[in-house]
Write a protein that holds these residues in place. Structure first.
Motif: not given
Length: 345
Positions: A171-172, A179-180, A196-197, A204-208
């Motif tokens: 949720r941006k 923290k990011t 779940v994603a 955005k959450c894992l930087g992958i």
């Protein structure tokens, strides 16, 4: 005594403009309650699981109404912390139509769960009889103390031998406390079994990174296989990664399916064409609940599990409000191909 399926997070007051109206087009807002983890608890309860919802709420009439709303669907609310600190968070919802998207406005600063700290919850006791803990990436985005509390809940659940699932739920509008998302969520992955994603959540959450255009309305399933393989490579403790695949043709018409990379292989579910969406809010939560239910009931039949989750979530799109008020019998009927909508007599 049956094992508990525990969720930890925030429940909010939801204020929605009527039908497909713009905000204050008429002087009305429809008031209900909802929030990711509460939605999952209600859905699990209706599917037949012994569900418990853990949160912090203010000791006032609004906080008590929120507790009653969850309890009415059979959810155990005995571990909810009623406090003198904070407030009930609010979110405003304007439902889109055709090419106009839905819009959410948050008013949740200084909510009770945002102010609560890990020491306010006896997580070891709460998780003592837990089979499963579910959290989302929304709670850690609210505040540092909420992130610390979610992590403490996960650590206690793992200590108790429970399975831990996380819906990344980026949720941006919320990640503002310092923290990011990757800094916080990558640490949480160490205590997670199932995630779940959607493709944006993973980026955005894992930087992958994923080479996916979420606005094109078309899917390349092979991209998701490569993406989930990379997540597993970086986090080898994860046993199941489920990715929801929404082909958004308009606000009312979506293609809906999911992919799962699990212990037994990679599976792409049946796709549903949802042409008259009543309410898509809570669609991801209903998917999470369906997946948790099916994985806990059917074990290694991961292909059935992903199809059960998608069918459960498809039904949610026909129900107003945050909660998926669908039963196991209804989900199974859709799985068997009965999507006609004919009157059941």
């Amino acid at each position: 005594m049956s094992k508990k399926f525990v969720t930890f997070g925030e429940i909010m007051l939801r204020l929605k403009s009527p039908g497909h109206e713009r905000f204050f087009q008429s002087p009305l807002l429809e008031a209900t309650f909802g929030g990711g983890e509460a939605n999952v608890a209600v859905s699990l309860s209706l599917l037949g699981k012994d569900a418990k919802f853990v949160t912090a709420l203010p000791k006032n009439d609004i906080g008590e109404a929120a507790v009653r709303e969850v309890r009415k669907w059979g959810v155990d609310t005995s571990s909810i912390k009623m406090t003198d600190n904070g407030r009930v968070g609010i979110y405003y919802l304007e439902t889109g139509a055709n090419q106009r998207p839905s819009n959410v406005v948050y008013d949740r600063a200084d909510s009770s769960i945002a102010l609560a700290e890990p020491k306010d919850f006896d997580f070891d006791a709460i998780m003592a009889d837990a089979a499963w803990l579910h959290v989302t990436g929304i709670t850690p985005a609210i505040s540092k103390s909420a992130a610390d509390s979610a992590l403490a809940a996960m650590q206690s659940a793992k200590k108790a031998g429970a399975t831990v699932s996380v819906d990344l739920n980026y949720r941006k509008k919320l990640w503002k406390w310092g923290k990011t998302a990757p800094e916080v969520m990558r640490e949480m992955m160490k205590f997670t079994d199932v995630i779940v994603a959607n493709e944006e959540d993973i980026q955005k959450c894992l930087g992958i990174e994923a080479n996916v255009d979420v606005t094109s309305g078309e899917l390349d399933v092979d991209v998701y296989k490569a993406l989930t393989e990379e997540v597993k490579r970086q986090f080898p403790n994860l046993s199941v990664i489920a990715v929801t695949l929404r082909e958004s043709r308009s606000a009312d018409v979506n293609g809906w399916s999911a992919a799962l990379n699990g212990k037994t292989g990679f599976y792409h579910s049946r796709q549903y064409e949802i042409t008259d969406i009543i309410d898509r809010v809570g669609g991801g939560d209903s998917f999470s609940a369906g997946l948790i239910y099916a994985l806990s009931e059917y074990g290694d039949d991961e292909e059935y599990a992903i199809n059960f989750a998608v069918a459960s979530s498809t039904l949610k799109h026909s129900i107003g409000g945050d909660f998926n008020l669908s039963t196991k019998k209804e989900v199974e009927a859709l799985l068997k191909g009965d999507g006609s909508g004919r009157v059941q007599r």
